[in-house]
Each structure stands twice: as structure tokens, then as C-alpha cells.
Design a protein around this motif. Sequence first.
Motif, PDB file in Angstrom:
ATOM      1  N   SER A 153       3.578 111.465  70.213  1.00  0.00           N
ATOM      2  CA  SER A 153       4.555 111.023  69.215  1.00  0.00           C
ATOM      3  C   SER A 153       5.883 110.853  69.941  1.00  0.00           C
ATOM      4  O   SER A 153       6.244 111.679  70.779  1.00  0.00           O
ATOM      5  N   GLU A 155       8.811 108.817  68.260  1.00  0.00           N
ATOM      6  CA  GLU A 155       9.840 108.140  67.480  1.00  0.00           C
ATOM      7  C   GLU A 155      11.196 108.774  67.762  1.00  0.00           C
ATOM      8  O   GLU A 155      11.335 109.988  67.804  1.00  0.00           O
ATOM      9  N   ALA A 159       9.638 105.610  73.559  1.00  0.00           N
ATOM     10  CA  ALA A 159       8.359 105.395  74.228  1.00  0.00           C
ATOM     11  C   ALA A 159       8.473 105.532  75.738  1.00  0.00           C
ATOM     12  O   ALA A 159       7.484 105.775  76.431  1.00  0.00           O
ATOM     13  N   SER A 190      -6.267 103.478  70.464  1.00  0.00           N
ATOM     14  CA  SER A 190      -4.898 102.981  70.458  1.00  0.00           C
ATOM     15  C   SER A 190      -4.727 101.968  69.340  1.00  0.00           C
ATOM     16  O   SER A 190      -5.561 101.879  68.436  1.00  0.00           O
ATOM     17  N   ASN A 191      -3.679 101.193  69.397  1.00  0.00           N
ATOM     18  CA  ASN A 191      -3.353 100.250  68.326  1.00  0.00           C
ATOM     19  C   ASN A 191      -4.191  98.984  68.432  1.00  0.00           C
ATOM     20  O   ASN A 191      -4.664  98.599  69.490  1.00  0.00           O
ATOM     21  N   TYR A 217       7.879 102.594  69.869  1.00  0.00           N
ATOM     22  CA  TYR A 217       7.506 103.954  69.485  1.00  0.00           C
ATOM     23  C   TYR A 217       6.216 103.994  68.684  1.00  0.00           C
ATOM     24  O   TYR A 217       5.622 105.060  68.494  1.00  0.00           O
ATOM     25  N   ASN A 218       5.769 102.823  68.208  1.00  0.00           N
ATOM     26  CA  ASN A 218       4.501 102.773  67.484  1.00  0.00           C
ATOM     27  C   ASN A 218       3.294 102.673  68.401  1.00  0.00           C
ATOM     28  O   ASN A 218       2.156 102.842  67.950  1.00  0.00           O
ATOM     29  N   THR A 220       0.553 103.856  70.656  1.00  0.00           N
ATOM     30  CA  THR A 220       0.013 105.206  70.621  1.00  0.00           C
ATOM     31  C   THR A 220      -1.184 105.374  71.536  1.00  0.00           C
ATOM     32  O   THR A 220      -1.826 104.397  71.956  1.00  0.00           O
ATOM     33  N   HIS A 296       2.044 105.020  63.413  1.00  0.00           N
ATOM     34  CA  HIS A 296       1.655 104.144  64.513  1.00  0.00           C
ATOM     35  C   HIS A 296       0.909 102.916  63.974  1.00  0.00           C
ATOM     36  O   HIS A 296      -0.113 103.030  63.314  1.00  0.00           O
ATOM     37  N   GLN A 297       1.443 101.767  64.300  1.00  0.00           N
ATOM     38  CA  GLN A 297       0.996 100.498  63.719  1.00  0.00           C
ATOM     39  C   GLN A 297      -0.495 100.270  63.921  1.00  0.00           C
ATOM     40  O   GLN A 297      -0.994 100.309  65.027  1.00  0.00           O
ATOM     41  N   GLU A 327       2.617 107.265  55.363  1.00  0.00           N
ATOM     42  CA  GLU A 327       2.483 106.526  56.622  1.00  0.00           C
ATOM     43  C   GLU A 327       1.928 105.124  56.408  1.00  0.00           C
ATOM     44  O   GLU A 327       2.263 104.194  57.150  1.00  0.00           O
ATOM     45  N   ASN A 335       7.226  99.203  60.346  1.00  0.00           N
ATOM     46  CA  ASN A 335       6.385  98.499  61.308  1.00  0.00           C
ATOM     47  C   ASN A 335       6.476  96.994  61.135  1.00  0.00           C
ATOM     48  O   ASN A 335       6.572  96.264  62.118  1.00  0.00           O
TER      49      ASN A 335
END
Length: 548
Positions: A153, A155, A159, A190-191, A217-218, A220, A296-297, A327, A335
Motif C-alpha cells: 500500500s 497512497e 509508489a 496485479s492490476n 499509487y493504484n 499493486t 487499487h484500480q 473501495e 481511480n
Amino acid sequence: MKNVLSILFLFVTIFFAKGQFSAADSLRGGLSPLRSCYDVEFYDLYLQIDFNQKSIRGLNSIRYKVLQGFNMIQLDLFENMKIDSILHGSQKLDFHRKGNAFFVDFGSMQPAGITDVITVYYHGHPIEAQNPPWDGGFIWRKDETGNPWLAVSCEGIGASLWWPNKDHLSDEPDSMRIRTIVPPNLMSVSNGQLRSVFKNQYVANYTWVVTYPINNYNVTLNVGNYTHFEDRYTSPTDSSQLAMDYYVLPEHLEQAKTQFKQAHEVLTTFEKYLGKYPFWNDGYALVETPYLGMEHQSAIAYGNQFKAGYLGRHPEGMPEDFIILHETGHEWWGNSVSCRDHGEMWLHESFCTYMEAVFMEEKYGPQAAERYLKFQYNYIENKQPLLGPLNVNFLGNDSDIYYKGAQMLHSLRQCFQNDSLWWASLKGFYQKYKINSVNTQDYIQFVQEFTGQDYGYFFKQYLEETQIPQLEYEVYKKGRKRFIRYRWTNCRPDFKMPVFLIDQQKERLALYPKTEEWQSQAISKKMAKNIQFVYALFLVQELSDQDN
């Protein structure tokens, strides 16, 4: 008014920068010519995870467009992480550090208009989060059966604590690839979309691709002994189907299959009021983590232990899972519609928190939403303005950007005195700026153009001040008639928000108070006997003296 606000923002920034912030804060939070001269288009992040050493090693290839010619740029990576080399094609570039920033020297001018790539090779031990998600870093844990479990994390803190990038909210890459090498018995999540998995007896290599712009920061990284299951959400708008992917520890699989069904109702409500889920092609995912949660997007961190409310605590009887609700709301607010500076994080949190009340209203009715907002009122602190200083990576935002901000938006809704107009404005603002970045002035200007009304007094009071306006009123007799007199206090001199009071029969009395100047109007005997202020609808305090 735009010029006035701009001057105010500049003053606030200078004041705080001189009084509280360092050169490092300005390097992190500001946009110097060494940052504004280029625009990031694509990150290609490739990492190997070492659980024994709690370390990472990898590279990030950064594709960028030159906006203004340069021979040097600023990038960011925490100083505890070691940069091994930086390559521009086959050329090795010089660089120097200044704290958590580093400056890349190209040795020659990069002309405006070109698109190019550099690759940063690095390694190190990322800082560890002590109290995630409220502080940033890597979270190295063991699951219940002793398997390694990793999450991150970042935020606010940035990052750049774990990968090199242009660490500023204003510049999101258009897309991104995230590749990770992990032990063969673990899964890396991950995203975006999972494009490939390669395994042998030594390692597993996962490739994820994000096809939309994404906040740094999104981005992950989740590694663990995950089990995966799928679902599909059907849009009520056009019947298209959204992929829903869930990653949980095996011992929680059956709980998750029941708990995560709630996501359908949340998506449906938010689609109704804002529009379809914004990252449709990348899918929607919940990933179990060893900490509470983070937006996280397309890969939401979930750690609410499959409980109702907030870790089993039910604000105003809310039976829904708070982390799924909150979220998921951030997929729209934060996001998709993203602020450009940490001093304006109210744009993420206030709108997202207000959507919790919108969900309650949609499912349980207006009174349930009002109870929910009234419950949150107890957590407003009024220690600092909602709008923080700019250009210094302001991390002092407290709970007010959530609760006070949501109350502010609900008060603005009452000012409209037209719910159809309010809902249209909420959706209109989102639709105008979806998958884009905004600042405070964008919202103020949108509201004023949309309604044709000047709400400058409103936003100056609630965004720039800490005190809550007080509605001072008195009911009195004069002959056989009854009157109410009223005024605003504890606020800016130009504050003029309309409010209303009600009696026991829910009849409304609209008031248009001015500041310091008493105003009076006649009221009925029935109204005079039972008049009360509607706390749940306005972010104000009440001072009354009634003589019925």
C-alpha cells in the motif's frame, strides 16, 4: 471568482511551504520544468521477489513524450532503493540523487514532439508498512498455513517507495504492464488483465496488463497462495457483461463466494447514478490482503475479514461489507476521476464517501441515508480545511476529507432544492471528467455553469475554513402573531446558504439567512410550537432560543 481562488491557492501553498515543508516535499509534490517537460505514456515494470531477503530486483522501462525540449528530467525512487543503471537505448546515462528524487542526464537535447524510452534497473529492500493502509510500504506476512503472503500500500507516501516513476498524481500512464517473478507455488496478482503465466520448478512468471490510465499509487502487487474464482456482472444499461475475478486464500473460499456477491448490487447502484464501471475491459477484482483495504484500480485490496460493516462494526445498522462498498466507490471517484494534487484529495474521498450514503438511500430509503450521514457527523474534527496546500505532496489530510466532505456535498444537494438537478449534476460531472484528472476549480466551475448559480460563498466556507457555520434563530411572539428571526454566525461574511426547518408534520420552512444581520418572518402557531432544524441535511450547527 476563478482568479480569486487561484490567488488563494497560491497563497496557501506558499504559506505552508515556508512554514512546514521542505525542499524534498516540493520535489515530490511540485511540477518543476524537469517534470512538466515530459508526459509518461507507458510503464513496463518487471520485478523478481525474494521472500527470504524481503527484497526486490527489477527494471522499469518508461516510454514518454517530450513536451518541451530537455537534456535532464526528474524521476522518483526512495533513497533506500539502489539504482544500478539507466539505459537510453544502448547508452548508459548519468544521474544524480537528491533524496527520494533522481535526475537523469541525457547528455544532449531531447527535442519536443518525440517519443522515447529509458530503462531504470534497480534493487533493494522496500520500506515495510507498520500500520497499513494508513502508512505505506510492503507488507510481508505468512498466511494461516505458513505460506508467504505479500501486499503493498502506498497512497500518499508514493509508489516510488518500491518502483521508479514520475511520482505525481497529474501524470498517469496511458497503460502499463506489470511482470513479476515469484516462487512457483505462489500466485502474483496485479492490476488489469492476466495475459500470461509461465512456470517451471523454480519460478512462476506472471504478466498483467492495464489498458487504461492508472494512478501510480493504484499500481499493486499481491503474492500469495491464492485460489481464484470468477463471476459475471450484467450491466442494466446495455446488457454487456463485466468480468469479475476474485483471489482469496483457500481457507476463505466459501466465505468469499457468499460475501463477494454484494459487489453486484454496489455496481448496479453506482452505474445508475454515475454510469458504467469505468475500467470495463480490465475487469473488476477483489484480492484478499493482510490489511484492511485499498482502492487499487481493477484489483481492489480486500481485508475486511468477510464481515458486515467495518470489521464487524455496523454503522447505523449497515449490513453491507464496508470495504466492498467504499473501495468500489473509488473506482469512480479517485481511480477514474482523479485529483492532480494531494492537497485536493477531498475530490477522491468526499465523493466516494457520499456514494456510501447514496447506496443506503437507494436500498433503504432517504431516512436511512440521513441516519448514516448523521452517524458520520460524529467523526468530523474541523482541525484543518478540506483543501490542503498544493505542490508539496501534502499528507496531512485527516478524516474530514471523508465525513465532512460527504456532509458538504449533501448540503449542496439541499441548496439545489431540486433532486433531479442534483443527480444530473453528479452524473454530469463524473461523465465529463471520467478517466481524467481534475482540480477543485473544475468542480466549482462545473456546478456554477450547470446550475446557473454562484456557489462561491459555499465552497470558500466549506473547503477553505475549519469552522462550521451556526444557524442562530429565535421564535418569539409579537401580539397574537409568531415570528422567527435568524442569521448565520461563525462563518465567512459572505456566507448565505439557504436552509429549512420542519415541524412535527414535516412541513418545511425555507429560510435565507444572511451573516450577522438578523432577518425575521411570520410563521404559523403550529410551526412555532414544533419547529426543529434538520441536522442530517445541512453541515451546520444550531443555536436556538424558542419562546412558543
